[in-house]
Scaffold this motif. Structure first.
Motif, PDB file in Angstrom:
ATOM      1  N   ARG A 117       0.760  -1.559  -0.308  1.00 34.25           N
ATOM      2  CA  ARG A 117       0.066  -0.140  -0.115  1.00 34.25           C
ATOM      3  C   ARG A 117       0.760   1.178  -0.401  1.00 34.25           C
ATOM      4  O   ARG A 117       1.779   1.338   0.619  1.00 34.25           O
ATOM      5  CB  ARG A 117      -1.183   0.311   1.077  1.00 34.25           C
ATOM      6  N   MET A 118      -0.015   2.145  -0.430  1.00 28.46           N
ATOM      7  CA  MET A 118       1.495   3.510  -1.031  1.00 28.46           C
ATOM      8  C   MET A 118       0.716   4.586   0.115  1.00 28.46           C
ATOM      9  O   MET A 118      -0.115   4.042   0.424  1.00 28.46           O
ATOM     10  CB  MET A 118       1.417   4.193  -2.615  1.00 28.46           C
ATOM     11  N   ALA A 119       1.489   5.680  -0.055  1.00 27.47           N
ATOM     12  CA  ALA A 119       1.345   6.510   0.846  1.00 27.47           C
ATOM     13  C   ALA A 119      -0.307   7.124  -0.061  1.00 27.47           C
ATOM     14  O   ALA A 119      -1.498   7.155   1.141  1.00 27.47           O
ATOM     15  CB  ALA A 119       1.834   8.091   0.756  1.00 27.47           C
ATOM     16  N   ASN A 120      -0.444   7.399  -1.763  1.00 26.29           N
ATOM     17  CA  ASN A 120      -2.068   7.472  -1.560  1.00 26.29           C
ATOM     18  C   ASN A 120      -2.863   6.814  -0.935  1.00 26.29           C
ATOM     19  O   ASN A 120      -3.951   6.725  -1.219  1.00 26.29           O
ATOM     20  CB  ASN A 120      -1.458   8.318  -2.533  1.00 26.29           C
TER      21      ASN A 120
END
Length: 323
Positions: A117-120
């Motif tokens: 999971r990315m920051a966005n």
């Protein structure tokens, strides 16, 4: 006549080609996506009635994402840009396709990642393909985590693996205080206090000889019991029963400790001492000069990130979990 015959032949070939295109279009239209198939009431009802014997009523085409992850999935790249997949999980998909009446095509994640999971809030890799509906299912060994459980659904586990971290050993070294290693500090302290207790008991219970000075008598008694503790020969005139009992008890204690010390010291001197600075994950986090080498956006990197977060928020809890 020849021109008319050639024109007729050309028209027939065009009609055949157009009919083939229609057939191909019809075949493509005949295949349903997984979402379209599950929206049909008959298909959904058949699945609910008997999941173990479920079979698609119409032809369904699935997109299966996979990735090279031995021993369950193997991916070999071909020279023309395509790839060949094999392994137990690919064989399982093949068996399911025959028994459940569906076809499938294999794809790989463009970023060649498992899923993080990315920051966005978006996801990469195989997990991201399923979330974006770019793939219907994944035929690869994707480890479970709390974040991934919230993003996708998992089947039953097909493999349980244990992960280990490799850390370098220290170099062989010579400890100048190695002679003290056979005993723990508390053992040395107890031995010293026992010597003092025996020595003070003798001074309190026995009278000083008339022909000897006080300092010489005190030193003589100290060295007598010190020599006994070191298993050295000594001469002492013992006339009182209490002194015999005290001296015999001290002698038995020191003999047992002396031989235990000798055996432990020989074992330590016969082998090289190699220190191991990393004994737990807590040691790894606290080490000032240790660096980690791992593949990014994997279950292991996410675990280290979670461990680092809890190290900041709950240092005591992290210390217990890392042991």
């Amino acid at each position: 006549m020849l021109e008319s015959t050639a024109q007729d032949t050309a028209h027939r070939e065009l009609r055949r080609a157009s009919s083939r295109c229609v057939e191909l279009r019809t075949k493509r239209m005949a295949f349903l996506t997984l979402k379209e198939a599950l929206n049909e009431e008959r298909t959904l009802g058949s699945l609910r009635r008997d999941p173990a014997r479920f079979r698609f009523l119409n032809s369904v085409h699935l997109v299966v994402a996979t990735k090279h992850g031995p021993p369950n999935s193997f991916v070999d790249d071909n020279e023309d840009g395509s790839f060949t997949a094999s392994g137990p999980l690919i064989d399982t998909v093949e068996v399911l396709a025959k028994s459940m009446n569906f076809t499938y095509s294999l794809v790989q994640p463009p970023d060649q990642e498992w899923g993080a999971r990315m920051a966005n809030g978006t996801w990469t890799g195989l997990v991201g393909m399923v979330m974006r509906n770019d793939a219907d299912l994944v035929a690869a060994t994707v480890c479970r985590s709390e974040a991934r459980d919230q993003a996708v659904d998992y089947a039953r586990a097909v493999r349980v693996a244990r992960g280990q971290m490799l850390a370098p050993n220290g170099s062989p070294s010579i400890d100048p205080w190695g002679f003290a290693n056979p005993f723990q500090p508390m053992v040395w302290l107890g031995l010293f206090l026992s010597l003092v207790a025996v020595w003070v008991t003798v001074l309190l219970m026995e009278r000083k000889p008339k022909y000897s000075s006080y300092s010489a008598w005190v030193q003589k008694n100290l060295f007598i019991y010190l020599r006994i503790g070191l298993n050295q020969s000594t001469r002492a005139k013992i006339t009182h029963e209490w002194k015999r009992l005290l001296t015999g008890s001290w002698m038995c204690l020191t003999v047992v400790l002396f031989w235990s010390y000798n055996c432990s010291l020989i074992s330590l001197l016969s082998s090289r001492i190699i220190t191991r600075p990393i004994q737990s994950l807590q040691d790894l986090v606290d080490h000032p000069s240790m660096g980690l080498i791992m593949e990014r956006n994997t279950i292991f990197s996410s675990f280290i990130e979670v461990l680092h977060h809890y190290q900041i928020e709950f240092p005591d809890l992290c210390s217990v979990l890392s042991k």
